[in-house]
Scaffold this motif. Structure first.
Motif, PDB file in Angstrom:
ATOM      1  N   ASN A   1      18.993 -25.637 -63.024  1.00 41.67           N
ATOM      2  CA  ASN A   1      19.913 -25.493 -64.138  1.00 41.67           C
ATOM      3  C   ASN A   1      21.016 -26.527 -63.971  1.00 41.67           C
ATOM      4  O   ASN A   1      20.903 -27.434 -63.162  1.00 41.67           O
ATOM      5  N   THR A   2      22.106 -26.369 -64.680  1.00 40.20           N
ATOM      6  CA  THR A   2      23.281 -27.207 -64.474  1.00 40.20           C
ATOM      7  C   THR A   2      24.243 -26.464 -63.557  1.00 40.20           C
ATOM      8  O   THR A   2      24.185 -25.231 -63.440  1.00 40.20           O
ATOM      9  N   PHE A   3      25.147 -27.195 -62.922  1.00 40.33           N
ATOM     10  CA  PHE A   3      26.136 -26.565 -62.062  1.00 40.33           C
ATOM     11  C   PHE A   3      27.164 -25.835 -62.901  1.00 40.33           C
ATOM     12  O   PHE A   3      27.606 -26.329 -63.934  1.00 40.33           O
ATOM     13  N   SER A   4      27.536 -24.668 -62.442  1.00 36.35           N
ATOM     14  CA  SER A   4      28.553 -23.857 -63.089  1.00 36.35           C
ATOM     15  C   SER A   4      29.264 -23.075 -61.990  1.00 36.35           C
ATOM     16  O   SER A   4      28.611 -22.433 -61.163  1.00 36.35           O
TER      17      SER A   4
ATOM     18  N   ALA B   1      16.788 -17.324 -62.920  1.00 30.56           N
ATOM     19  CA  ALA B   1      18.223 -17.059 -62.824  1.00 30.56           C
ATOM     20  C   ALA B   1      18.967 -17.968 -63.787  1.00 30.56           C
ATOM     21  O   ALA B   1      18.552 -19.105 -64.019  1.00 30.56           O
ATOM     22  N   THR B   2      20.060 -17.464 -64.350  1.00 32.57           N
ATOM     23  CA  THR B   2      20.893 -18.251 -65.256  1.00 32.57           C
ATOM     24  C   THR B   2      22.071 -18.823 -64.475  1.00 32.57           C
ATOM     25  O   THR B   2      22.261 -18.504 -63.303  1.00 32.57           O
ATOM     26  N   GLN B   3      22.880 -19.607 -65.138  1.00 34.76           N
ATOM     27  CA  GLN B   3      24.058 -20.164 -64.470  1.00 34.76           C
ATOM     28  C   GLN B   3      25.167 -19.113 -64.378  1.00 34.76           C
ATOM     29  O   GLN B   3      25.162 -18.124 -65.103  1.00 34.76           O
ATOM     30  N   PHE B   4      26.107 -19.359 -63.472  1.00 34.77           N
ATOM     31  CA  PHE B   4      27.228 -18.443 -63.303  1.00 34.77           C
ATOM     32  C   PHE B   4      28.210 -18.590 -64.450  1.00 34.77           C
ATOM     33  O   PHE B   4      28.461 -19.692 -64.944  1.00 34.77           O
TER      34      PHE B   4
ATOM     35  N   PHE C   1      20.347 -20.235 -55.428  1.00 39.88           N
ATOM     36  CA  PHE C   1      21.495 -21.014 -55.882  1.00 39.88           C
ATOM     37  C   PHE C   1      21.914 -21.996 -54.806  1.00 39.88           C
ATOM     38  O   PHE C   1      22.063 -21.620 -53.632  1.00 39.88           O
ATOM     39  N   ILE C   2      22.105 -23.258 -55.227  1.00 37.63           N
ATOM     40  CA  ILE C   2      22.555 -24.301 -54.315  1.00 37.63           C
ATOM     41  C   ILE C   2      24.015 -24.621 -54.571  1.00 37.63           C
ATOM     42  O   ILE C   2      24.529 -24.404 -55.672  1.00 37.63           O
ATOM     43  N   ASP C   3      24.686 -25.133 -53.523  1.00 38.13           N
ATOM     44  CA  ASP C   3      26.056 -25.613 -53.674  1.00 38.13           C
ATOM     45  C   ASP C   3      26.018 -27.092 -54.044  1.00 38.13           C
ATOM     46  O   ASP C   3      24.949 -27.679 -54.200  1.00 38.13           O
TER      47      ASP C   3
END
Length: 180
Positions: A60-63, A93-96, A77-79
């Motif tokens: 996904n994109t970072f959020s 999974a969706t973004q935060f 989820f990656i940092d």
């Protein structure tokens, strides 16, 4: 004549060499932008430096500093350095958003926090991302309601539709009453 610069731009993109992630010259830059190399996804920073090598099948994109990324068929989820901080364990999974992401496992959706923990039980069929501390939910009988970040109902699940809230108000559509 206009097609020549366009074709040159496309041709030049195919010859870009990815810079090794170990040679990052601007470590303070936390912005991440998706890149695709073949069938793999990675990330570059604002300076065009590859900071996370293209190794993910889906991302996904970072959020909020994290990004849902798929490895070995599961999402985690990656940092911003590309390290998994929530191990791959979800079907999707969706973004935060506002501290929560929506994760899916075995056909069931639920909220997770930045540690990968589910903050409350989700009895709903459908859940949406939090906005302004509220999220729309739908029951298995297709009735809509609104919850807060603790999972408490703010608007009971008795409506067939709830439109977007504006100034803490929303247009709702009542469910039909079936005579017994």
């Amino acid at each position: 004549m206009k097609t020549i610069p366009f074709l040159l731009a496309i041709c030049s993109l195919s010859f870009i060499q990815w810079q090794s992630p170990q040679k990052i010259m601007h470590p303070e830059d936390q912005n991440r932008f998706r890149i695709v190399d073949g069938d793999r996804i990675g990330f570059i920073n604002t300076f065009g430096e590859v900071v996370i090598a293209p190794v993910f099948r889906n991302a996904n994109t970072f959020s909020e500093g994290l990004c849902a990324a798929r490895k070995n068929g599961l999402f985690g989820f990656i940092d911003v350095q590309g390290n998994f901080v929530i191990p791959p364990q979800f079907d999707f999974a969706t973004q935060f958003n506002e501290g929560f992401a929506i994760a899916f496992k075995n056909g069931k959706s639920f909220y997770i926090d930045r540690n990968g923990n589910s903050p409350f039980h989700n009895p709903f069929q459908t859940i949406r991302a939090f906005q302004n501390g509220r999220a729309y939910v739908t029951t298995y009988s297709e009735k809509m309601g609104v919850i807060n970040i603790k999972g408490e109902l703010l608007i009971d699940t008795v409506f067939s539709q709830i439109d977007k809230m504006i100034d803490h108000r929303a247009i709702v559509r009542a469910c039909r009453m079936i005579p017994v």
